[in-house]
Each structure stands twice: as C-alpha cells, then as structure tokens.
Scaffold this active site. Sequence first.
Site, mmCIF file in Angstrom:
data_model
loop_
_atom_site.group_PDB
_atom_site.id
_atom_site.type_symbol
_atom_site.label_atom_id
_atom_site.label_comp_id
_atom_site.label_asym_id
_atom_site.label_seq_id
_atom_site.Cartn_x
_atom_site.Cartn_y
_atom_site.Cartn_z
ATOM 1 N N VAL A 121 0.711 -1.362 0.013
ATOM 2 C CA VAL A 121 0.051 -0.011 0.121
ATOM 3 C C VAL A 121 0.929 1.286 0.102
ATOM 4 C CG1 VAL A 121 -1.786 1.265 1.041
ATOM 5 C CG2 VAL A 121 -1.853 -1.253 1.227
ATOM 6 N N LYS B 214 -12.218 -5.413 10.983
ATOM 7 C CA LYS B 214 -13.008 -4.591 9.835
ATOM 8 C C LYS B 214 -14.435 -4.403 10.387
ATOM 9 C CE LYS B 214 -10.377 -5.484 5.786
ATOM 10 N NZ LYS B 214 -9.942 -6.565 4.456
ATOM 11 N N GLY C 155 -5.779 -4.772 -1.980
ATOM 12 C CA GLY C 155 -4.950 -4.465 -3.388
ATOM 13 C C GLY C 155 -4.351 -3.105 -3.411
HETATM 14 P P1 NAP Z 1 3.121 -4.549 3.823
HETATM 15 O O1 NAP Z 1 3.275 -4.886 2.233
HETATM 16 O O2 NAP Z 1 3.768 -5.693 4.391
HETATM 17 O O3 NAP Z 1 4.086 -3.372 3.797
HETATM 18 C C1 NAP Z 1 4.440 -2.893 5.255
HETATM 19 C C2 NAP Z 1 5.438 -1.799 5.252
HETATM 20 O O4 NAP Z 1 5.606 -1.244 6.416
HETATM 21 C C3 NAP Z 1 6.579 -2.335 4.786
HETATM 22 O O5 NAP Z 1 7.496 -1.288 3.589
HETATM 23 C C4 NAP Z 1 7.511 -2.644 5.906
HETATM 24 O O6 NAP Z 1 9.016 -2.399 5.524
HETATM 25 C C5 NAP Z 1 6.991 -1.260 6.881
HETATM 26 N N1 NAP Z 1 7.406 -1.723 8.296
HETATM 27 C C6 NAP Z 1 6.610 -2.445 8.906
HETATM 28 N N2 NAP Z 1 7.099 -2.445 10.169
HETATM 29 C C7 NAP Z 1 7.867 -1.331 10.145
HETATM 30 C C8 NAP Z 1 8.660 -0.862 11.181
HETATM 31 N N3 NAP Z 1 8.773 -1.081 12.469
HETATM 32 N N4 NAP Z 1 9.532 0.055 10.702
HETATM 33 C C9 NAP Z 1 9.694 0.724 9.527
HETATM 34 N N5 NAP Z 1 8.849 0.067 8.652
HETATM 35 C C10 NAP Z 1 8.090 -0.798 8.771
HETATM 36 O O7 NAP Z 1 1.712 -4.263 4.114
HETATM 37 P P2 NAP Z 1 0.450 -3.678 3.303
HETATM 38 O O8 NAP Z 1 -0.062 -4.744 2.620
HETATM 39 O O9 NAP Z 1 1.013 -2.452 2.483
HETATM 40 O O10 NAP Z 1 -0.382 -3.203 4.369
HETATM 41 C C11 NAP Z 1 0.058 -1.954 5.052
HETATM 42 C C12 NAP Z 1 -1.236 -1.616 6.066
HETATM 43 O O11 NAP Z 1 -2.360 -1.444 5.159
HETATM 44 C C13 NAP Z 1 -1.520 -2.623 6.831
HETATM 45 O O12 NAP Z 1 -2.292 -2.180 8.325
HETATM 46 C C14 NAP Z 1 -2.861 -3.612 6.218
HETATM 47 O O13 NAP Z 1 -3.868 -4.143 7.168
HETATM 48 C C15 NAP Z 1 -3.320 -2.426 5.662
HETATM 49 N N6 NAP Z 1 -4.315 -2.521 4.279
HETATM 50 C C16 NAP Z 1 -3.798 -3.442 3.477
HETATM 51 C C17 NAP Z 1 -4.299 -3.763 2.241
HETATM 52 C C18 NAP Z 1 -3.938 -4.532 1.200
HETATM 53 O O14 NAP Z 1 -4.534 -4.910 0.183
HETATM 54 N N7 NAP Z 1 -2.641 -4.831 1.281
HETATM 55 C C19 NAP Z 1 -5.818 -2.989 1.939
HETATM 56 C C20 NAP Z 1 -6.217 -2.510 3.015
HETATM 57 C C21 NAP Z 1 -5.536 -2.187 4.204
HETATM 58 P P3 NAP Z 1 9.848 -3.542 5.176
HETATM 59 O O15 NAP Z 1 9.286 -4.206 3.771
HETATM 60 O O16 NAP Z 1 11.318 -2.905 4.853
HETATM 61 O O17 NAP Z 1 9.772 -4.904 6.293
HETATM 62 N N1 HSE Z 2 -5.615 -8.744 3.737
HETATM 63 C C1 HSE Z 2 -6.744 -7.644 3.514
HETATM 64 C C2 HSE Z 2 -7.749 -8.506 2.622
HETATM 65 C C3 HSE Z 2 -6.449 -6.372 2.734
HETATM 66 O O1 HSE Z 2 -7.245 -9.814 1.982
HETATM 67 O O2 HSE Z 2 -8.846 -8.114 2.593
HETATM 68 C C4 HSE Z 2 -7.547 -5.386 2.578
HETATM 69 O O3 HSE Z 2 -7.905 -4.981 3.877
#
Ligand code: NAP
Ligand code: HSE
Length: 357
Positions: A22, A208, A311
């Site tokens: 994200v 959620k 996504g």
């Molecule tokens: P992700 O791909 O795992 O990315 C997390 C990012 O945060 C990475 O860049 C990670 O760095 C960094 N990070 C984590 N802990 C850290 C720390 N202690 N210090 C510095 N950087 C740190 O996760 P994501 O899918 O983007 O999701 C992020 C948030 O959005 C979550 O709360 C998730 O629930 C929410 N979300 C995600 C989606 C989705 O579709 N993916 C949709 C809605 C909401 P490194 O990679 O270097 O470890």
């Molecule tokens: N992991 C979550 C899902 C991301 O699959 O719905 C969106 O919040």
Amino acid sequence: MAEQAGWQGERLTIGLLGGGTVGAAVARGLASRAEEWGIGIAGIAVRDLAKAQAAGLDRIAPLTTDPAALAASDDVDVVVELMGGLDPAMPIVEAALKAGRPVVTANKLLLATFGARLESLARSTDTALRFESAVAAGVPVIGVLANDLSANEITSIRGIINGTTNYILTKMESEGWSYDHALAEAQKIGYAEANPKSDVEGEDAAAKLVVLARLASGAWPALSHVQFDEAPGITGVTAAAIADAGTRGARLRMIAEWQNGGDDASKDSLSVRVTEVPADSRLGTTVGGGNLIVISGDLIGDLTLAGAGAGPGSTASGVLNDLLAIARGEGSSWGDLPPAIAAPAPAWIKAAKRGAK
Ligand code: NAP
Ligand code: HSE
C-alpha cells in the site's frame, strides 16, 4: 499541525510510514499528483532499505528506518501509517494525535484494538484521524456510514470484507487450485496481510467488522466480541465442501455480520462465518478480491456497496482521498457522529466467564 478549517499552508507534507504494497502505491500515486495537489512526501519509513531502493522508492522521497522520528519531524504535517500491526504503529499514532498532527491509517487491527482510545484522543486534541481504507480498501463504506446514512438507524451490516479469502474460495472453485497455491497467488497480488493467518482465520474481517460496528452503533466493540466457526475463517474449507455446495447451486463465502441488538450495545451480535449463499446471488457472484457489503437502515432499506476490497490501487485510492479530505479540513472519518464509548461485553462472554469461575 492540524488545521480543521482547511489547510492553510502552501504545501501539505506527509510522513509515509510503510513502503510495502500500500505504501508504495500511495507514494507513486502521490508523486504523479504532487504538483496538482500541493501534497509532498518528507520521507518514507521502511525496515529493509535495499528492498525499498529496489522498488524505486528512494527516487520519490528520502528513506529512513526510523518511523517514529519521521512522524515527529517538524517537516511532517500529516502522518500516513501503512506499516500495519500494533507496535510501533500505536505509540507513533498516539504521539502524533497528542501533538495535534493528523493521521491517516489503513490499519484495521490498530483501530479494532485501540479505536476507543484513539478516537477519544483525537477528539480531545481536535486532530483528524481518518481510516477509509481500513475496511474494503477504496470502497467508500466508512464515509457512507459516517456521513451519508447518519439519518438512519442501522439495523445490520452483512457481507464479504476480506479479499484474500474470497480470492482463495473463488480460485479453489473455478480453477481447481489447492488452498496453498491460491493463498500464495493472493500474497503475490498484494491482497494478503503480512501474516496471512489473520486473513484465513478471519481476524482481519473481524477487525473490519468492529470498525463498521462502531460507525453503525456508536460503540467500539472489542475484537473478542466477534464470534467464529469452530474452525475459524476458511481454515475448515475443503475442495470437497466447495464441490458439495455446488451440487446445491450454492457457493461458500466468508460472511461478516453485525446485527443491531437495540439500545443496549451488549446485545449487538458480531460474527465471521463461512456460509452457503446461492451461486447466482450478489454475494455468490462476488469473486476474486472483491468485497460486497449490504448495509440495512430503517429509512434507506438495503444499500449495497461493492468493489475491489484489497490490493494496492484500491487501497491507495482510499488513503489519498483521506489526505485530500484533511487538506480540505474535513476532520475525522466519524464525521459529525457523536463520540463513541467502548461497548460492554455481550451476554455470551459474561456467561462464559461465569462458567469458568
Ligand atoms: P506490507 O506490504 O507488509 O508493507 C508494510 C510496510 O511497512 C513495509 O514497507 C515494511 O517495511 C514497513 N514496516 C513495517 N514495520 C515497520 C517498522 N517497524 N519500521 C519501519 N517500517 C516498517 O503491508 P501492506 O499490505 O502494505 O499493508 C499496510 C497496512 O495497510 C496494513 O495495516 C494493512 O492491514 C492495511 N491494508 C492493506 C491492504 C492490502 O490490500 N494490502 C488493504 C487495506 C488495508 P519492510 O518491507 O522493509 O519490512
Ligand atoms: N488482507 C486484506 C484482505 C487487505 O485480503 O482483505 C484488505 O484490507
């Protein structure tokens, strides 16, 4: 610092905490709109600098491994928390709100765990806390519940609010993929949480549901108020069970549901359960990472919202809209809803505690 009546500075600068699925999409989306919007990025916090460099994020903004220092920097007007998890997200978000610095987050676990505390803090410092992408990514269910349906008594909310599990169920059925293969593909697309156990065991959907329930009921339930199947989430689903449902013209879907129990929030019910739905129904035809949510209100009847519920693109859409809302001085995601309380425990939890004594 917070400017509730609209942003008065020349340029709004964010501290972007997280450069993963994200965070990277938000950074890229913002980079291409920076001049038009007057919103810049002071820095991007990650753990693995080499990975972020390989993704080209260092060409958008300076990288750091210290999210707390970035969030507290004088250069930062708004903190955008996209790291996920509770630590260090909670202390950083708390410190920002205490300092009067607006926060945008997509972190439903953070909200479902500490929502009552964060809301109270944001209200006491008159600082915006926005979280549209925490539920159903960019599908604007938070805004609809908080603003557009505020004249209604919401009676129930029911639907598919986890993209990863819906993708797995869909691919197991339509492509004959194994559970493990479908999960690996969902991770590649960027649907899954860092620890996908929370997706497949239903915790992500439960978090959620807590956020939606707060907006519908005026009280923050605890995550422990959500009831699950004996095998939580989709962990009990087999290819044979999917095929068996098919013989009845049905499909399996992981359905999250909140039911209004009346004036006493302890009578509300929250559940995440795998359920058979007619294959040709709107829930049955919601496929892949799609989400579909039916909100029922006393005046509006049933309102259905559907779209990409996970996504990078859809989630960045919600995050960037929140940033624009802050720039316009629109305040927090709960809009003009009255302050929420922490919901009392439901009767089944009290009974279980009595039984355990
Ligand atoms: P992700 O791909 O795992 O990315 C997390 C990012 O945060 C990475 O860049 C990670 O760095 C960094 N990070 C984590 N802990 C850290 C720390 N202690 N210090 C510095 N950087 C740190 O996760 P994501 O899918 O983007 O999701 C992020 C948030 O959005 C979550 O709360 C998730 O629930 C929410 N979300 C995600 C989606 C989705 O579709 N993916 C949709 C809605 C909401 P490194 O990679 O270097 O470890
Ligand atoms: N992991 C979550 C899902 C991301 O699959 O719905 C969106 O919040």
